[in-house]
Design an enzyme around this catalytic site. Sequence first.
Site, PDB file in Angstrom:
ATOM      1  N   GLY A  14       0.788  -1.229   0.000  1.00  0.00           N
ATOM      2  CA  GLY A  14       0.000   0.000   0.000  1.00  0.00           C
ATOM      3  C   GLY A  14       0.817   1.274   0.000  1.00  0.00           C
ATOM      4  O   GLY A  14       0.335   2.313   0.443  1.00  0.00           O
ATOM      5  N   SER A  15       2.040   1.226  -0.543  1.00  0.00           N
ATOM      6  CA  SER A  15       2.807   2.478  -0.565  1.00  0.00           C
ATOM      7  C   SER A  15       2.188   3.469  -1.555  1.00  0.00           C
ATOM      8  O   SER A  15       2.209   4.680  -1.313  1.00  0.00           O
ATOM      9  CB  SER A  15       4.287   2.231  -0.858  1.00  0.00           C
ATOM     10  OG  SER A  15       4.460   1.722  -2.145  1.00  0.00           O
ATOM     11  N   ASN A  16       1.612   2.966  -2.637  1.00  0.00           N
ATOM     12  CA  ASN A  16       0.920   3.890  -3.552  1.00  0.00           C
ATOM     13  C   ASN A  16      -0.357   4.438  -2.913  1.00  0.00           C
ATOM     14  O   ASN A  16      -0.689   5.615  -3.092  1.00  0.00           O
ATOM     15  CB  ASN A  16       0.589   3.200  -4.881  1.00  0.00           C
ATOM     16  CG  ASN A  16       1.779   3.210  -5.825  1.00  0.00           C
ATOM     17  OD1 ASN A  16       2.059   4.218  -6.463  1.00  0.00           O
ATOM     18  ND2 ASN A  16       2.484   2.089  -5.882  1.00  0.00           N
ATOM     19  N   MET A  93      -4.034  -7.337  -6.824  1.00  0.00           N
ATOM     20  CA  MET A  93      -3.473  -8.478  -7.551  1.00  0.00           C
ATOM     21  C   MET A  93      -4.535  -9.425  -8.102  1.00  0.00           C
ATOM     22  O   MET A  93      -4.377 -10.644  -8.049  1.00  0.00           O
ATOM     23  CB  MET A  93      -2.495  -9.239  -6.644  1.00  0.00           C
ATOM     24  CG  MET A  93      -1.373  -8.379  -6.095  1.00  0.00           C
ATOM     25  SD  MET A  93      -0.425  -7.551  -7.388  1.00  0.00           S
ATOM     26  CE  MET A  93       0.529  -8.946  -7.969  1.00  0.00           C
ATOM     27  N   LEU A  95      -7.531 -10.052 -11.423  1.00  0.00           N
ATOM     28  CA  LEU A  95      -8.176  -9.589 -12.654  1.00  0.00           C
ATOM     29  C   LEU A  95      -9.609  -9.206 -12.310  1.00  0.00           C
ATOM     30  O   LEU A  95     -10.248  -9.818 -11.459  1.00  0.00           O
ATOM     31  CB  LEU A  95      -8.179 -10.685 -13.716  1.00  0.00           C
ATOM     32  CG  LEU A  95      -6.905 -10.823 -14.547  1.00  0.00           C
ATOM     33  CD1 LEU A  95      -7.054 -12.006 -15.503  1.00  0.00           C
ATOM     34  CD2 LEU A  95      -6.608  -9.557 -15.333  1.00  0.00           C
ATOM     35  N   ILE A  96     -10.105  -8.183 -12.987  1.00  0.00           N
ATOM     36  CA  ILE A  96     -11.456  -7.666 -12.745  1.00  0.00           C
ATOM     37  C   ILE A  96     -12.421  -8.385 -13.695  1.00  0.00           C
ATOM     38  O   ILE A  96     -12.095  -8.590 -14.852  1.00  0.00           O
ATOM     39  CB  ILE A  96     -11.453  -6.152 -13.063  1.00  0.00           C
ATOM     40  CG1 ILE A  96     -10.416  -5.402 -12.222  1.00  0.00           C
ATOM     41  CG2 ILE A  96     -12.805  -5.523 -12.939  1.00  0.00           C
ATOM     42  CD1 ILE A  96     -10.749  -5.271 -10.800  1.00  0.00           C
ATOM     43  N   ASN A 110      -5.206   1.704 -13.474  1.00  0.00           N
ATOM     44  CA  ASN A 110      -4.183   0.879 -12.818  1.00  0.00           C
ATOM     45  C   ASN A 110      -2.818   1.520 -13.033  1.00  0.00           C
ATOM     46  O   ASN A 110      -2.626   2.261 -13.997  1.00  0.00           O
ATOM     47  CB  ASN A 110      -4.199  -0.525 -13.424  1.00  0.00           C
ATOM     48  CG  ASN A 110      -3.209  -1.460 -12.751  1.00  0.00           C
ATOM     49  OD1 ASN A 110      -3.070  -1.447 -11.530  1.00  0.00           O
ATOM     50  ND2 ASN A 110      -2.501  -2.252 -13.533  1.00  0.00           N
ATOM     51  N   HIS A 112       1.287   0.430 -13.417  1.00  0.00           N
ATOM     52  CA  HIS A 112       2.110  -0.752 -13.689  1.00  0.00           C
ATOM     53  C   HIS A 112       3.573  -0.322 -13.805  1.00  0.00           C
ATOM     54  O   HIS A 112       3.872   0.675 -14.476  1.00  0.00           O
ATOM     55  CB  HIS A 112       1.633  -1.408 -14.989  1.00  0.00           C
ATOM     56  CG  HIS A 112       2.348  -2.684 -15.284  1.00  0.00           C
ATOM     57  ND1 HIS A 112       2.056  -3.865 -14.631  1.00  0.00           N
ATOM     58  CD2 HIS A 112       3.383  -2.956 -16.121  1.00  0.00           C
ATOM     59  CE1 HIS A 112       2.878  -4.809 -15.075  1.00  0.00           C
ATOM     60  NE2 HIS A 112       3.683  -4.281 -15.972  1.00  0.00           N
TER      61      HIS A 112
HETATM   62  C1  GRF Z   1       3.460  -1.059  -7.558  1.00  0.00           C
HETATM   63  O1  GRF Z   1       4.762  -1.221  -8.036  1.00  0.00           O
HETATM   64  C2  GRF Z   1       2.501  -0.966  -8.705  1.00  0.00           C
HETATM   65  O2  GRF Z   1       3.077  -0.447  -9.867  1.00  0.00           O
HETATM   66  C3  GRF Z   1       2.118  -2.401  -8.941  1.00  0.00           C
HETATM   67  O3  GRF Z   1       2.091  -2.984  -7.675  1.00  0.00           O
HETATM   68  C4  GRF Z   1       2.969  -2.292  -6.800  1.00  0.00           C
HETATM   69  C5  GRF Z   1       2.187  -1.956  -5.568  1.00  0.00           C
HETATM   70  O4  GRF Z   1       3.002  -1.527  -4.519  1.00  0.00           O
HETATM   71  N1  GRF Z   1       0.867  -2.475  -9.660  1.00  0.00           N
HETATM   72  P1  GRF Z   1       2.332  -0.864  -3.221  1.00  0.00           P
HETATM   73  O5  GRF Z   1       1.396  -1.911  -2.615  1.00  0.00           O
HETATM   74  O6  GRF Z   1       1.611   0.359  -3.648  1.00  0.00           O
HETATM   75  O7  GRF Z   1       3.466  -0.569  -2.284  1.00  0.00           O
END
Ligand code: GRF
Length: 204
Positions: A14-16, A93, A95-96, A110, A112
């Site tokens: 969940g860093s994003n 993680m 597929l929808i 999304n 990537h």
């Molecule tokens: C990120 O690298 C994103 O690009 C990919 O999954 C990772 C998620 O990392 N889809 P986090 O859970 O947000 O730390």
Amino acid sequence: MQWSRIAVFASGQGSNFAALAEAERAGLLGGGRIELLVSDKPEAPVAKRAEEAGIPSLLLRPKDFASRELYEAEIVAELKRRDIGLIVLAGYMRLITPVLLEPYGGRIINIHPSLLPAFAGKDAIGQALEYGVKLTGVTVHFVDGGMDTGPVIAQRSVVVNAGDTPESLAERIHKIEYELYPEVVRALAEGKVTLEGRQTIIRR
Ligand code: GRF
């Protein structure tokens, strides 16, 4: 449906998610508001991050449902209840299926960690290193039924250095993700993104 009412879907660290929540606090999502975290892994660190940020979460275990479709139907009901207009996948993680894609067509994005269409699927950073590319990056795209196949909204490149390890490259890629994702979410939340066929345009 209001574009500014956002649900983030995540399965892991969940860093994003944290970067998006921080961007909201700093006023960098414009009118965008993260109304909900959805996770398929109730024990994942992202759930704790949502709690700390005071963002409500819907934590479900897909295996508690008879099918993927019933699992997603439960999510859709909650999204409707909260009038969510934009779904932001951030390390989700799964597929929808059409259960989610149909009501939210063109409203799911999304991020990537590669320059798509190169290195779709799992471990994109490892795939890029293995292939030996000199340039990789980050892609934000609309989600369709495929794996990382929807129309591209924004991309940013990252140089691969000699001697890069998966960790060192991931660190630089993540840094770009934390900048790019909030910028794109803001543009969407403000209704500045249009999609025609596979072409997206972001109005400034
Ligand atoms: C990120 O690298 C994103 O690009 C990919 O999954 C990772 C998620 O990392 N889809 P986090 O859970 O947000 O730390």
